[in-house]
Design a protein around this motif. Structure first.
Motif, PDB file in Angstrom:
ATOM      1  N   ASP A  83      46.913  38.306  77.534  1.00 14.85           N
ATOM      2  CA  ASP A  83      46.987  37.427  78.705  1.00 14.85           C
ATOM      3  C   ASP A  83      45.643  37.285  79.417  1.00 14.85           C
ATOM      4  O   ASP A  83      45.512  36.479  80.333  1.00 14.85           O
ATOM      5  N   LYS A  84      44.669  38.079  79.022  1.00 12.33           N
ATOM      6  CA  LYS A  84      43.348  38.036  79.662  1.00 12.33           C
ATOM      7  C   LYS A  84      42.277  37.743  78.629  1.00 12.33           C
ATOM      8  O   LYS A  84      41.468  38.587  78.276  1.00 12.33           O
ATOM      9  N   LEU A  85      42.303  36.516  78.128  1.00 10.45           N
ATOM     10  CA  LEU A  85      41.365  36.060  77.115  1.00 10.45           C
ATOM     11  C   LEU A  85      40.599  34.869  77.672  1.00 10.45           C
ATOM     12  O   LEU A  85      41.178  33.991  78.300  1.00 10.45           O
ATOM     13  N   GLN A  86      39.290  34.842  77.449  1.00  5.72           N
ATOM     14  CA  GLN A  86      38.462  33.744  77.930  1.00  5.72           C
ATOM     15  C   GLN A  86      37.509  33.329  76.817  1.00  5.72           C
ATOM     16  O   GLN A  86      36.921  34.172  76.141  1.00  5.72           O
ATOM     17  N   ALA A  87      37.371  32.008  76.601  1.00  5.04           N
ATOM     18  CA  ALA A  87      36.466  31.485  75.581  1.00  5.04           C
ATOM     19  C   ALA A  87      35.517  30.479  76.222  1.00  5.04           C
ATOM     20  O   ALA A  87      35.951  29.590  76.956  1.00  5.04           O
ATOM     21  N   THR A  88      34.213  30.642  75.943  1.00  6.68           N
ATOM     22  CA  THR A  88      33.208  29.692  76.428  1.00  6.68           C
ATOM     23  C   THR A  88      32.296  29.331  75.261  1.00  6.68           C
ATOM     24  O   THR A  88      32.072  30.146  74.363  1.00  6.68           O
ATOM     25  N   TYR A  89      31.761  28.114  75.295  1.00  5.51           N
ATOM     26  CA  TYR A  89      30.848  27.642  74.254  1.00  5.51           C
ATOM     27  C   TYR A  89      29.595  27.118  74.922  1.00  5.51           C
ATOM     28  O   TYR A  89      29.660  26.225  75.770  1.00  5.51           O
ATOM     29  N   LEU A  99      45.458  32.880  69.418  1.00  6.29           N
ATOM     30  CA  LEU A  99      45.794  34.303  69.396  1.00  6.29           C
ATOM     31  C   LEU A  99      47.283  34.417  69.155  1.00  6.29           C
ATOM     32  O   LEU A  99      48.087  33.845  69.893  1.00  6.29           O
ATOM     33  N   ASP A 100      47.652  35.142  68.101  1.00  9.68           N
ATOM     34  CA  ASP A 100      49.060  35.325  67.759  1.00  9.68           C
ATOM     35  C   ASP A 100      49.266  36.745  67.254  1.00  9.68           C
ATOM     36  O   ASP A 100      48.718  37.125  66.217  1.00  9.68           O
ATOM     37  N   ARG A 101      50.018  37.538  68.002  1.00 12.40           N
ATOM     38  CA  ARG A 101      50.361  38.916  67.627  1.00 12.40           C
ATOM     39  C   ARG A 101      49.134  39.765  67.297  1.00 12.40           C
ATOM     40  O   ARG A 101      49.084  40.453  66.287  1.00 12.40           O
ATOM     41  N   GLY A 102      48.112  39.656  68.124  1.00  8.90           N
ATOM     42  CA  GLY A 102      46.924  40.470  67.948  1.00  8.90           C
ATOM     43  C   GLY A 102      45.932  39.939  66.926  1.00  8.90           C
ATOM     44  O   GLY A 102      44.943  40.587  66.636  1.00  8.90           O
ATOM     45  N   ILE A 103      46.189  38.764  66.374  1.00 10.04           N
ATOM     46  CA  ILE A 103      45.293  38.146  65.396  1.00 10.04           C
ATOM     47  C   ILE A 103      44.620  36.944  66.058  1.00 10.04           C
ATOM     48  O   ILE A 103      45.279  35.987  66.448  1.00 10.04           O
ATOM     49  N   LEU A 104      43.309  37.008  66.182  1.00  5.99           N
ATOM     50  CA  LEU A 104      42.522  35.933  66.774  1.00  5.99           C
ATOM     51  C   LEU A 104      42.001  35.054  65.646  1.00  5.99           C
ATOM     52  O   LEU A 104      41.410  35.552  64.687  1.00  5.99           O
ATOM     53  N   THR A 105      42.233  33.749  65.753  1.00  9.40           N
ATOM     54  CA  THR A 105      41.788  32.799  64.733  1.00  9.40           C
ATOM     55  C   THR A 105      40.831  31.793  65.361  1.00  9.40           C
ATOM     56  O   THR A 105      41.135  31.218  66.407  1.00  9.40           O
ATOM     57  N   LEU A 138      42.549  42.071  66.426  1.00  7.24           N
ATOM     58  CA  LEU A 138      42.150  42.742  67.660  1.00  7.24           C
ATOM     59  C   LEU A 138      42.792  44.121  67.738  1.00  7.24           C
ATOM     60  O   LEU A 138      43.861  44.356  67.168  1.00  7.24           O
ATOM     61  N   SER A 139      42.163  45.022  68.466  1.00  9.90           N
ATOM     62  CA  SER A 139      42.717  46.362  68.640  1.00  9.90           C
ATOM     63  C   SER A 139      43.972  46.291  69.510  1.00  9.90           C
ATOM     64  O   SER A 139      44.197  45.322  70.241  1.00  9.90           O
ATOM     65  N   GLU A 140      44.774  47.322  69.443  1.00  7.53           N
ATOM     66  CA  GLU A 140      46.059  47.341  70.152  1.00  7.53           C
ATOM     67  C   GLU A 140      45.906  47.319  71.668  1.00  7.53           C
ATOM     68  O   GLU A 140      46.825  46.924  72.374  1.00  7.53           O
ATOM     69  N   ASP A 141      44.769  47.759  72.179  1.00  3.53           N
ATOM     70  CA  ASP A 141      44.593  47.803  73.629  1.00  3.53           C
ATOM     71  C   ASP A 141      44.114  46.473  74.213  1.00  3.53           C
ATOM     72  O   ASP A 141      43.889  46.364  75.412  1.00  3.53           O
ATOM     73  N   ALA A 142      43.974  45.434  73.390  1.00  6.80           N
ATOM     74  CA  ALA A 142      43.563  44.115  73.886  1.00  6.80           C
ATOM     75  C   ALA A 142      44.710  43.470  74.652  1.00  6.80           C
ATOM     76  O   ALA A 142      45.857  43.516  74.226  1.00  6.80           O
TER      77      ALA A 142
END
Length: 141
Positions: A112-118, A68-74, A105-109
């Motif tokens: 600091d509160k991101l979670q990834a599960t597989y 995640l960098d500046r609102g862009i999720l890769t 991602l939208s501006e309201d994302a």
């Protein structure tokens, strides 16, 4: 001399080339759902969070990279080829190689509160919305 029991089908080969070209030239994904590629994505949300599902069956979670960098999720990674190099391939519809999907991602994302599960071939990414942007009831005095 090697001979295949299956004659090479020119139309199937042209179809494969067309799919490869479409995938190479397809625009990257955004929150509005433009583009297609691997892994397939579902993007949606609730009042509390944004939900991104990437469908990547058969991958080792260590082969996936989420940034995640500046609102862009890769979402990036690599899928190994199904066949060895010396195998005669007659049909190959499973994507292999490097891949990369990008979601704005939208501006309201809240970054600091991101979670990834597989689990079971599905990468689930949850991004909480900022508390200030969540709906709330205002008491009247």
């Amino acid at each position: 001399m090697n001979r295949s029991f299956f004659p090479r089908d020119l139309f199937a080969e042209m179809d494969r080339l067309q799919r490869d070209m479409q995938q190479a030239l397809d625009p990257t994904s955004s929150i509005r759902g433009l583009g297609r590629g691997f892994p397939a994505l579902n993007v949606g949300g609730t009042p509390e969070s944004l939900e991104i599902y990437a469908f990547a069956p058969g991958l080792d979670p260590d082969a996936l990279e989420v940034n995640l960098d500046r609102g862009i999720l890769t979402i990036a990674g690599q899928r190994s080829p199904s066949f060895s190099e010396d195998a005669a391939v007659h049909i190959n519809e499973r994507f292999d190689g490097h891949f990369r999907r990008v979601v704005a991602l939208s501006e309201d994302a809240d970054p600091d509160k991101l979670q990834a599960t597989y689990r079971d071939g599905v990468l689930r990414i949850t991004v909480q919305r900022r508390a200030a942007s969540q709906p709330r009831r205002i008491d009247i005095q």
